[in-house]
Scaffold this motif. Structure first.
Motif, PDB file in Angstrom:
ATOM      1  N   VAL A  52       0.823  -1.207   0.000  1.00  0.00           N
ATOM      2  CA  VAL A  52       0.000   0.000   0.000  1.00  0.00           C
ATOM      3  C   VAL A  52       0.856   1.256   0.000  1.00  0.00           C
ATOM      4  O   VAL A  52       0.628   2.173  -0.801  1.00  0.00           O
ATOM      5  CB  VAL A  52      -0.971   0.003   1.209  1.00  0.00           C
ATOM      6  CG1 VAL A  52      -1.758   1.290   1.276  1.00  0.00           C
ATOM      7  CG2 VAL A  52      -1.905  -1.186   1.138  1.00  0.00           C
ATOM      8  N   VAL A  53       1.853   1.323   0.856  1.00  0.00           N
ATOM      9  CA  VAL A  53       2.677   2.525   0.977  1.00  0.00           C
ATOM     10  C   VAL A  53       3.416   2.810  -0.324  1.00  0.00           C
ATOM     11  O   VAL A  53       3.441   3.948  -0.808  1.00  0.00           O
ATOM     12  CB  VAL A  53       3.666   2.398   2.165  1.00  0.00           C
ATOM     13  CG1 VAL A  53       4.601   3.581   2.218  1.00  0.00           C
ATOM     14  CG2 VAL A  53       2.912   2.248   3.474  1.00  0.00           C
ATOM     15  N   ARG A  54       3.978   1.787  -0.929  1.00  0.00           N
ATOM     16  CA  ARG A  54       4.729   1.969  -2.172  1.00  0.00           C
ATOM     17  C   ARG A  54       3.824   2.450  -3.306  1.00  0.00           C
ATOM     18  O   ARG A  54       4.155   3.397  -4.019  1.00  0.00           O
ATOM     19  CB  ARG A  54       5.419   0.662  -2.565  1.00  0.00           C
ATOM     20  CG  ARG A  54       6.344   0.814  -3.766  1.00  0.00           C
ATOM     21  CD  ARG A  54       7.027  -0.488  -4.148  1.00  0.00           C
ATOM     22  NE  ARG A  54       6.114  -1.551  -4.527  1.00  0.00           N
ATOM     23  CZ  ARG A  54       5.474  -1.615  -5.700  1.00  0.00           C
ATOM     24  NH1 ARG A  54       5.638  -0.673  -6.596  1.00  0.00           N
ATOM     25  NH2 ARG A  54       4.670  -2.621  -5.969  1.00  0.00           N
ATOM     26  N   ILE A  55       2.661   1.830  -3.453  1.00  0.00           N
ATOM     27  CA  ILE A  55       1.754   2.185  -4.547  1.00  0.00           C
ATOM     28  C   ILE A  55       1.161   3.577  -4.335  1.00  0.00           C
ATOM     29  O   ILE A  55       1.080   4.376  -5.280  1.00  0.00           O
ATOM     30  CB  ILE A  55       0.638   1.129  -4.700  1.00  0.00           C
ATOM     31  CG1 ILE A  55       1.227  -0.218  -5.112  1.00  0.00           C
ATOM     32  CG2 ILE A  55      -0.421   1.582  -5.688  1.00  0.00           C
ATOM     33  CD1 ILE A  55       1.875  -0.232  -6.484  1.00  0.00           C
ATOM     34  N   ILE A  56       0.759   3.906  -3.118  1.00  0.00           N
ATOM     35  CA  ILE A  56       0.194   5.240  -2.845  1.00  0.00           C
ATOM     36  C   ILE A  56       1.258   6.313  -3.080  1.00  0.00           C
ATOM     37  O   ILE A  56       0.967   7.376  -3.632  1.00  0.00           O
ATOM     38  CB  ILE A  56      -0.394   5.324  -1.420  1.00  0.00           C
ATOM     39  CG1 ILE A  56      -1.626   4.427  -1.298  1.00  0.00           C
ATOM     40  CG2 ILE A  56      -0.739   6.756  -1.039  1.00  0.00           C
ATOM     41  CD1 ILE A  56      -2.798   4.819  -2.177  1.00  0.00           C
ATOM     42  N   THR A  57       2.506   6.033  -2.688  1.00  0.00           N
ATOM     43  CA  THR A  57       3.595   6.984  -2.934  1.00  0.00           C
ATOM     44  C   THR A  57       3.807   7.186  -4.426  1.00  0.00           C
ATOM     45  O   THR A  57       3.966   8.321  -4.900  1.00  0.00           O
ATOM     46  CB  THR A  57       4.895   6.498  -2.262  1.00  0.00           C
ATOM     47  OG1 THR A  57       4.644   6.326  -0.866  1.00  0.00           O
ATOM     48  CG2 THR A  57       6.024   7.474  -2.467  1.00  0.00           C
ATOM     49  N   GLU A  58       3.774   6.094  -5.177  1.00  0.00           N
ATOM     50  CA  GLU A  58       3.925   6.178  -6.631  1.00  0.00           C
ATOM     51  C   GLU A  58       2.754   6.957  -7.259  1.00  0.00           C
ATOM     52  O   GLU A  58       2.947   7.780  -8.148  1.00  0.00           O
ATOM     53  CB  GLU A  58       3.989   4.766  -7.219  1.00  0.00           C
ATOM     54  CG  GLU A  58       4.249   4.714  -8.698  1.00  0.00           C
ATOM     55  CD  GLU A  58       4.304   3.295  -9.233  1.00  0.00           C
ATOM     56  OE1 GLU A  58       4.161   3.146 -10.470  1.00  0.00           O
ATOM     57  OE2 GLU A  58       4.480   2.336  -8.447  1.00  0.00           O
ATOM     58  N   LEU A  59       1.560   6.704  -6.747  1.00  0.00           N
ATOM     59  CA  LEU A  59       0.369   7.394  -7.257  1.00  0.00           C
ATOM     60  C   LEU A  59       0.422   8.890  -6.945  1.00  0.00           C
ATOM     61  O   LEU A  59       0.076   9.726  -7.783  1.00  0.00           O
ATOM     62  CB  LEU A  59      -0.881   6.751  -6.658  1.00  0.00           C
ATOM     63  CG  LEU A  59      -2.206   6.957  -7.343  1.00  0.00           C
ATOM     64  CD1 LEU A  59      -2.145   6.592  -8.808  1.00  0.00           C
ATOM     65  CD2 LEU A  59      -3.279   6.137  -6.640  1.00  0.00           C
ATOM     66  N   ARG A  60       0.891   9.238  -5.745  1.00  0.00           N
ATOM     67  CA  ARG A  60       1.051  10.661  -5.383  1.00  0.00           C
ATOM     68  C   ARG A  60       2.035  11.344  -6.324  1.00  0.00           C
ATOM     69  O   ARG A  60       1.817  12.486  -6.743  1.00  0.00           O
ATOM     70  CB  ARG A  60       1.560  10.794  -3.951  1.00  0.00           C
ATOM     71  CG  ARG A  60       0.505  10.709  -2.907  1.00  0.00           C
ATOM     72  CD  ARG A  60       1.088  11.044  -1.542  1.00  0.00           C
ATOM     73  NE  ARG A  60       0.178  10.643  -0.504  1.00  0.00           N
ATOM     74  CZ  ARG A  60       0.514   9.998   0.596  1.00  0.00           C
ATOM     75  NH1 ARG A  60       1.786   9.685   0.815  1.00  0.00           N
ATOM     76  NH2 ARG A  60      -0.380   9.678   1.497  1.00  0.00           N
ATOM     77  N   ALA A  61       3.117  10.663  -6.620  1.00  0.00           N
ATOM     78  CA  ALA A  61       4.132  11.226  -7.526  1.00  0.00           C
ATOM     79  C   ALA A  61       3.534  11.471  -8.906  1.00  0.00           C
ATOM     80  O   ALA A  61       3.790  12.509  -9.524  1.00  0.00           O
ATOM     81  CB  ALA A  61       5.328  10.289  -7.615  1.00  0.00           C
ATOM     82  N   LYS A  62       2.747  10.526  -9.401  1.00  0.00           N
ATOM     83  CA  LYS A  62       2.109  10.697 -10.716  1.00  0.00           C
ATOM     84  C   LYS A  62       1.165  11.890 -10.709  1.00  0.00           C
ATOM     85  O   LYS A  62       1.122  12.674 -11.653  1.00  0.00           O
ATOM     86  CB  LYS A  62       1.328   9.437 -11.110  1.00  0.00           C
ATOM     87  CG  LYS A  62       2.181   8.247 -11.393  1.00  0.00           C
ATOM     88  CD  LYS A  62       2.797   8.329 -12.759  1.00  0.00           C
ATOM     89  CE  LYS A  62       3.476   7.021 -13.111  1.00  0.00           C
ATOM     90  NZ  LYS A  62       4.231   7.104 -14.334  1.00  0.00           N
ATOM     91  N   HIS A  63       0.400  12.033  -9.636  1.00  0.00           N
ATOM     92  CA  HIS A  63      -0.595  13.113  -9.567  1.00  0.00           C
ATOM     93  C   HIS A  63       0.024  14.466  -9.230  1.00  0.00           C
ATOM     94  O   HIS A  63      -0.663  15.486  -9.318  1.00  0.00           O
ATOM     95  CB  HIS A  63      -1.710  12.752  -8.584  1.00  0.00           C
ATOM     96  CG  HIS A  63      -2.690  11.793  -9.169  1.00  0.00           C
ATOM     97  ND1 HIS A  63      -3.804  12.191  -9.853  1.00  0.00           N
ATOM     98  CD2 HIS A  63      -2.705  10.435  -9.187  1.00  0.00           C
ATOM     99  CE1 HIS A  63      -4.469  11.137 -10.267  1.00  0.00           C
ATOM    100  NE2 HIS A  63      -3.823  10.054  -9.875  1.00  0.00           N
ATOM    101  N   SER A  64       1.289  14.483  -8.869  1.00  0.00           N
ATOM    102  CA  SER A  64       1.940  15.765  -8.624  1.00  0.00           C
ATOM    103  C   SER A  64       2.358  16.427  -9.935  1.00  0.00           C
ATOM    104  O   SER A  64       2.622  17.621  -9.977  1.00  0.00           O
ATOM    105  CB  SER A  64       3.149  15.596  -7.709  1.00  0.00           C
ATOM    106  OG  SER A  64       4.149  14.845  -8.360  1.00  0.00           O
ATOM    107  N   SER A  65       2.393  15.638 -11.006  1.00  0.00           N
ATOM    108  CA  SER A  65       2.712  16.206 -12.320  1.00  0.00           C
ATOM    109  C   SER A  65       1.417  16.554 -13.046  1.00  0.00           C
ATOM    110  O   SER A  65       0.350  16.031 -12.739  1.00  0.00           O
ATOM    111  CB  SER A  65       3.536  15.221 -13.151  1.00  0.00           C
ATOM    112  OG  SER A  65       2.769  14.097 -13.475  1.00  0.00           O
TER     113      SER A  65
END
Length: 145
Positions: A52-65
């Motif tokens: 969960v932590v890894r995927i949510i972090t990756e998703l946050r990074a995608k949505h920051s762009s």
């Protein structure tokens, strides 16, 4: 709207951006609401059995762009992918109604809390009996009025 938690993650990212423009405690409601919107993607991750932590972090990074607004969680693979490319969509009317209902529920809970707090303040304070600990009283709340 894009499915897979993409819409919720995008709302969360925009709320966090808004919170950064506000100083002091006034930013707390924005941050709290942003965290609440992340619950849907978090649950999707748990249901897929991924980290969960890894995927949510990756998703946050995608949505920051700027071009990351369509990225969500593929329910079959558990990976972060473009929901537009996967053709995963949620009906806007359902999404809007869910958000409205959640806001109404939160408002109702706050009103109930105000009522209960008001009743508890009106009741006289009693000293606990030496052998019984705290006094045992039942508080009844009439929610019809």
């Amino acid at each position: 709207v894009p499915g897979g938690g993409a819409a919720e993650m995008e709302i969360s990212a925009r709320l966090m951006e808004m919170a950064k423009t506000i100083e002091g405690e006034a930013q707390l409601p924005f941050k709290t609401l942003a965290g609440a919107f992340e619950i849907i993607p978090r649950i999707l991750c748990q249901n897929c059995g991924v980290d969960v932590v890894r995927i949510i972090t990756e998703l946050r990074a995608k949505h920051s762009s700027e071009d990351g607004k369509f990225f969500g969680i593929n329910g079959e693979s558990g990976k972060v992918e473009s929901m537009e490319a996967c053709d995963v969509w949620d009906p806007l009317s359902v999404k809007l109604q869910t958000i409205k209902t959640a806001a109404q529920c939160a408002s109702m809970l706050l009103r109930i809390d105000d009522i209960v707090s008001g009743i508890q303040k009106k009741q006289p304070q009693r000293a606990p009996a030496a052998d019984q600990g705290e006094p045992q009283e039942t508080v009844r709340v009439d929610l019809d009025n």
